[in-house]
Scaffold this motif. Structure first.
Motif, PDB file in Angstrom:
ATOM      1  N   THR A 142      42.240  48.182  45.345  1.00  0.00           N
ATOM      2  CA  THR A 142      42.708  46.931  44.755  1.00  0.00           C
ATOM      3  C   THR A 142      42.771  47.080  43.241  1.00  0.00           C
ATOM      4  OG1 THR A 142      41.731  45.621  46.539  1.00  0.00           O
ATOM      5  CG2 THR A 142      42.241  44.464  44.490  1.00  0.00           C
ATOM      6  N   TYR A 143      43.869  46.596  42.667  1.00  0.00           N
ATOM      7  CA  TYR A 143      44.075  46.647  41.217  1.00  0.00           C
ATOM      8  C   TYR A 143      44.417  45.257  40.702  1.00  0.00           C
ATOM      9  CZ  TYR A 143      44.688  51.639  42.201  1.00  0.00           C
ATOM     10  OH  TYR A 143      44.515  52.926  42.636  1.00  0.00           O
ATOM     11  N   VAL A 144      43.874  44.913  39.545  1.00  0.00           N
ATOM     12  CA  VAL A 144      44.284  43.706  38.833  1.00  0.00           C
ATOM     13  C   VAL A 144      45.028  44.172  37.593  1.00  0.00           C
ATOM     14  CG1 VAL A 144      43.514  41.656  37.601  1.00  0.00           C
ATOM     15  CG2 VAL A 144      42.380  42.321  39.728  1.00  0.00           C
ATOM     16  N   VAL A 145      46.296  43.789  37.507  1.00  0.00           N
ATOM     17  CA  VAL A 145      47.143  44.307  36.429  1.00  0.00           C
ATOM     18  C   VAL A 145      47.731  43.162  35.609  1.00  0.00           C
ATOM     19  CG1 VAL A 145      47.719  46.452  37.609  1.00  0.00           C
ATOM     20  CG2 VAL A 145      49.128  44.449  38.001  1.00  0.00           C
ATOM     21  N   THR A 146      47.774  43.385  34.314  1.00  0.00           N
ATOM     22  CA  THR A 146      48.477  42.480  33.410  1.00  0.00           C
ATOM     23  C   THR A 146      49.829  43.108  33.113  1.00  0.00           C
ATOM     24  OG1 THR A 146      46.373  41.822  32.401  1.00  0.00           O
ATOM     25  CG2 THR A 146      48.389  41.269  31.205  1.00  0.00           C
ATOM     26  N   VAL A 147      50.895  42.342  33.336  1.00  0.00           N
ATOM     27  CA  VAL A 147      52.246  42.870  33.136  1.00  0.00           C
ATOM     28  C   VAL A 147      53.005  41.988  32.160  1.00  0.00           C
ATOM     29  CG1 VAL A 147      52.276  43.842  35.458  1.00  0.00           C
ATOM     30  CG2 VAL A 147      53.247  41.575  35.073  1.00  0.00           C
ATOM     31  N   VAL A 172      53.306  47.955  48.580  1.00  0.00           N
ATOM     32  CA  VAL A 172      51.946  47.427  48.468  1.00  0.00           C
ATOM     33  C   VAL A 172      51.552  46.799  49.800  1.00  0.00           C
ATOM     34  CG1 VAL A 172      52.237  47.001  45.999  1.00  0.00           C
ATOM     35  CG2 VAL A 172      52.651  45.136  47.626  1.00  0.00           C
ATOM     36  N   ASP A 173      50.249  46.766  50.063  1.00  0.00           N
ATOM     37  CA  ASP A 173      49.738  46.125  51.275  1.00  0.00           C
ATOM     38  C   ASP A 173      49.542  44.628  51.065  1.00  0.00           C
ATOM     39  OD1 ASP A 173      49.537  48.670  52.540  1.00  0.00           O
ATOM     40  OD2 ASP A 173      47.668  49.031  51.468  1.00  0.00           O
ATOM     41  N   ALA A 174      49.248  44.235  49.821  1.00  0.00           N
ATOM     42  CA  ALA A 174      49.063  42.820  49.497  1.00  0.00           C
ATOM     43  C   ALA A 174      49.431  42.605  48.029  1.00  0.00           C
ATOM     44  CB  ALA A 174      47.624  42.384  49.755  1.00  0.00           C
ATOM     45  N   TYR A 175      49.880  41.388  47.725  1.00  0.00           N
ATOM     46  CA  TYR A 175      50.349  41.060  46.376  1.00  0.00           C
ATOM     47  C   TYR A 175      50.024  39.594  46.109  1.00  0.00           C
ATOM     48  CZ  TYR A 175      53.870  39.927  42.755  1.00  0.00           C
ATOM     49  OH  TYR A 175      54.518  39.504  41.624  1.00  0.00           O
ATOM     50  N   ARG A 184      53.330  36.857  29.828  1.00  0.00           N
ATOM     51  CA  ARG A 184      52.606  37.839  30.636  1.00  0.00           C
ATOM     52  C   ARG A 184      52.191  37.231  31.963  1.00  0.00           C
ATOM     53  NH1 ARG A 184      47.115  37.592  31.112  1.00  0.00           N
ATOM     54  NH2 ARG A 184      46.074  35.894  29.998  1.00  0.00           N
ATOM     55  N   SER A 185      51.877  38.112  32.910  1.00  0.00           N
ATOM     56  CA  SER A 185      51.385  37.675  34.218  1.00  0.00           C
ATOM     57  C   SER A 185      50.218  38.561  34.636  1.00  0.00           C
ATOM     58  CB  SER A 185      52.490  37.751  35.277  1.00  0.00           C
ATOM     59  OG  SER A 185      53.579  36.905  34.950  1.00  0.00           O
ATOM     60  N   LEU A 186      49.305  37.958  35.408  1.00  0.00           N
ATOM     61  CA  LEU A 186      48.160  38.685  35.955  1.00  0.00           C
ATOM     62  C   LEU A 186      48.360  38.758  37.466  1.00  0.00           C
ATOM     63  CD1 LEU A 186      45.436  39.925  34.997  1.00  0.00           C
ATOM     64  CD2 LEU A 186      44.361  37.761  35.644  1.00  0.00           C
ATOM     65  N   VAL A 187      48.428  39.977  37.994  1.00  0.00           N
ATOM     66  CA  VAL A 187      48.765  40.186  39.392  1.00  0.00           C
ATOM     67  C   VAL A 187      47.728  41.096  40.040  1.00  0.00           C
ATOM     68  CG1 VAL A 187      50.545  40.998  40.996  1.00  0.00           C
ATOM     69  CG2 VAL A 187      51.212  40.000  38.797  1.00  0.00           C
ATOM     70  N   GLN A 188      47.376  40.777  41.281  1.00  0.00           N
ATOM     71  CA  GLN A 188      46.477  41.642  42.051  1.00  0.00           C
ATOM     72  C   GLN A 188      47.265  42.291  43.171  1.00  0.00           C
ATOM     73  OE1 GLN A 188      42.317  40.460  43.165  1.00  0.00           O
ATOM     74  NE2 GLN A 188      43.119  40.539  45.255  1.00  0.00           N
ATOM     75  N   VAL A 189      47.114  43.609  43.316  1.00  0.00           N
ATOM     76  CA  VAL A 189      47.811  44.322  44.384  1.00  0.00           C
ATOM     77  C   VAL A 189      46.831  45.215  45.135  1.00  0.00           C
ATOM     78  CG1 VAL A 189      50.096  44.293  43.322  1.00  0.00           C
ATOM     79  CG2 VAL A 189      48.526  46.174  42.799  1.00  0.00           C
ATOM     80  N   ASP A 190      47.065  45.350  46.443  1.00  0.00           N
ATOM     81  CA  ASP A 190      46.339  46.297  47.280  1.00  0.00           C
ATOM     82  C   ASP A 190      47.320  47.364  47.729  1.00  0.00           C
ATOM     83  OD1 ASP A 190      44.266  44.526  47.070  1.00  0.00           O
ATOM     84  OD2 ASP A 190      44.169  44.024  49.205  1.00  0.00           O
ATOM     85  N   LEU A 191      46.917  48.619  47.645  1.00  0.00           N
ATOM     86  CA  LEU A 191      47.726  49.692  48.202  1.00  0.00           C
ATOM     87  C   LEU A 191      46.853  50.899  48.490  1.00  0.00           C
ATOM     88  CD1 LEU A 191      49.887  51.464  45.479  1.00  0.00           C
ATOM     89  CD2 LEU A 191      48.131  49.840  44.898  1.00  0.00           C
ATOM     90  N   LEU A 213      45.410  47.655  33.195  1.00  0.00           N
ATOM     91  CA  LEU A 213      45.203  47.919  34.614  1.00  0.00           C
ATOM     92  C   LEU A 213      43.716  48.140  34.868  1.00  0.00           C
ATOM     93  CD1 LEU A 213      47.286  50.221  36.928  1.00  0.00           C
ATOM     94  CD2 LEU A 213      44.801  50.405  36.897  1.00  0.00           C
ATOM     95  N   VAL A 214      43.169  47.385  35.830  1.00  0.00           N
ATOM     96  CA  VAL A 214      41.761  47.512  36.203  1.00  0.00           C
ATOM     97  C   VAL A 214      41.675  47.683  37.715  1.00  0.00           C
ATOM     98  CG1 VAL A 214      39.474  46.467  36.164  1.00  0.00           C
ATOM     99  CG2 VAL A 214      41.079  45.995  34.306  1.00  0.00           C
ATOM    100  N   ARG A 215      41.060  48.788  38.161  1.00  0.00           N
ATOM    101  CA  ARG A 215      40.838  48.947  39.600  1.00  0.00           C
ATOM    102  C   ARG A 215      39.529  48.250  39.954  1.00  0.00           C
ATOM    103  NH1 ARG A 215      41.867  54.648  41.893  1.00  0.00           N
ATOM    104  NH2 ARG A 215      39.883  55.244  40.934  1.00  0.00           N
ATOM    105  N   THR A 216      39.563  47.358  40.917  1.00  0.00           N
ATOM    106  CA  THR A 216      38.394  46.544  41.249  1.00  0.00           C
ATOM    107  C   THR A 216      37.765  46.880  42.596  1.00  0.00           C
ATOM    108  OG1 THR A 216      39.798  44.819  42.232  1.00  0.00           O
ATOM    109  CG2 THR A 216      39.266  44.604  39.876  1.00  0.00           C
ATOM    110  N   ARG A 217      38.442  47.685  43.424  1.00  0.00           N
ATOM    111  CA  ARG A 217      37.880  47.967  44.751  1.00  0.00           C
ATOM    112  C   ARG A 217      38.435  49.274  45.289  1.00  0.00           C
ATOM    113  NH1 ARG A 217      39.232  46.774  50.245  1.00  0.00           N
ATOM    114  NH2 ARG A 217      41.189  45.849  49.558  1.00  0.00           N
TER     115      ARG A 217
END
Length: 248
Positions: A142-147, A172-175, A184-191, A213-217
């Motif tokens: 899981t990543y939390v990204v600022t774009v 991605v598996d989840a968005y 800007r936007s803050l988005v969480q993605v799973d892959l 970009l921050v990996r959280t899991r």
């Protein structure tokens, strides 16, 4: 007929003592685990209290999760700070992981580029490291990204369907959009992809360059409250769940 994990006669160590020594609770609590049929020895459920096993060779699972019995094996969760390269020794003299794990003889599983931060696993368990890195086990991250910019409504669906990059497709598996504004936007993605800079390249391709970009899991292991540069040992049920994620 030999019992699973048994070493015969009076040799070996009583199962409840081995479980207690691995941090599963008091011996009495471990006897309850055995009585409840929650313990597997070499793949077979065992309810016998007096069973003796060889802790150097036996494979134990409790509630389906592997119990780590080798005291020399360690797995560490690290919050890699931005600006640190994912290497134990950087030939260019840049800050690397060696300064964050003291004298522990571990190696990192996968990597984060120098501009990214967040969860990185380090271990001296070669089999665990191999499986975590192998694409066939598809361990989700899981990543939390600022774009840059406000993400368009169709971006999530496009990334879930899959987009084409120069080295092949990715999806991605989840968005989830956590925050959004015109700038800007803050988005969480799973892959479960592990290709180089895959998250950054993915968002570049849909017109939203990543600024943080921050990996959280990684699988069941979460970054939690770790601050940049901090580490903690992954143990107990968390380690068991991580091993179960790669069929150990």
């Amino acid at each position: 007929m030999n019992e699973p994990g048994g070493s015969g006669g009076a040799e070996g160590v009583r199962l409840q003592k081995v479980l207690a020594g691995a941090g599963l609770g008091s011996r009495r609590a471990c006897e309850e685990l055995i009585a409840q049929g929650r313990v597997q020895v070499d793949g077979e459920v065992v309810r016998e209290q007096g069973m003796r096993v060889d802790p150097t060779t036996v494979v134990l699972h409790v509630d389906g999760m592997r119990v780590q019995l080798d005291p020399d094996l360690v797995t560490i969760a690290l919050h890699k700070p931005k600006g640190v390269v994912s290497s134990m020794h950087d030939e260019k003299g840049r800050p690397d992981l060696s300064g964050l794990v003291a004298d522990r003889r571990v190696f990192h599983v996968g990597r984060l580029d120098a501009d990214s931060e967040g969860l990185l696993l380090l271990t001296n368990d070669g089999e665990l490291a191999h499986r975590l890195a192998h694409p066939s086990y598809e361990v989700t991250k899981t990543y939390v990204v600022t774009v840059e910019g406000r993400v368009k409504p169709g971006v999530g669906q496009a990334l879930k369907r899959g987009i084409e990059l120069d080295d092949g497709p990715v999806r991605v598996d989840a968005y989830t959009v956590l925050e959004t504004s015109p700038r800007r936007s803050l988005v969480q993605v799973d892959l479960h992809e592990g290709r180089n800079r895959i998250v950054r390249r993915m968002f570049d391709a849909v017109g939203h360059p990543v600024t943080r970009l921050v990996r959280t899991r990684i699988g069941p292991v979460r970054l939690g409250q770790l601050k940049p540069g901090q580490t903690r040992v992954v143990a107990g049920n968390e380690l068991g769940a991580l091993m179960a994620a790669v069929d150990l």
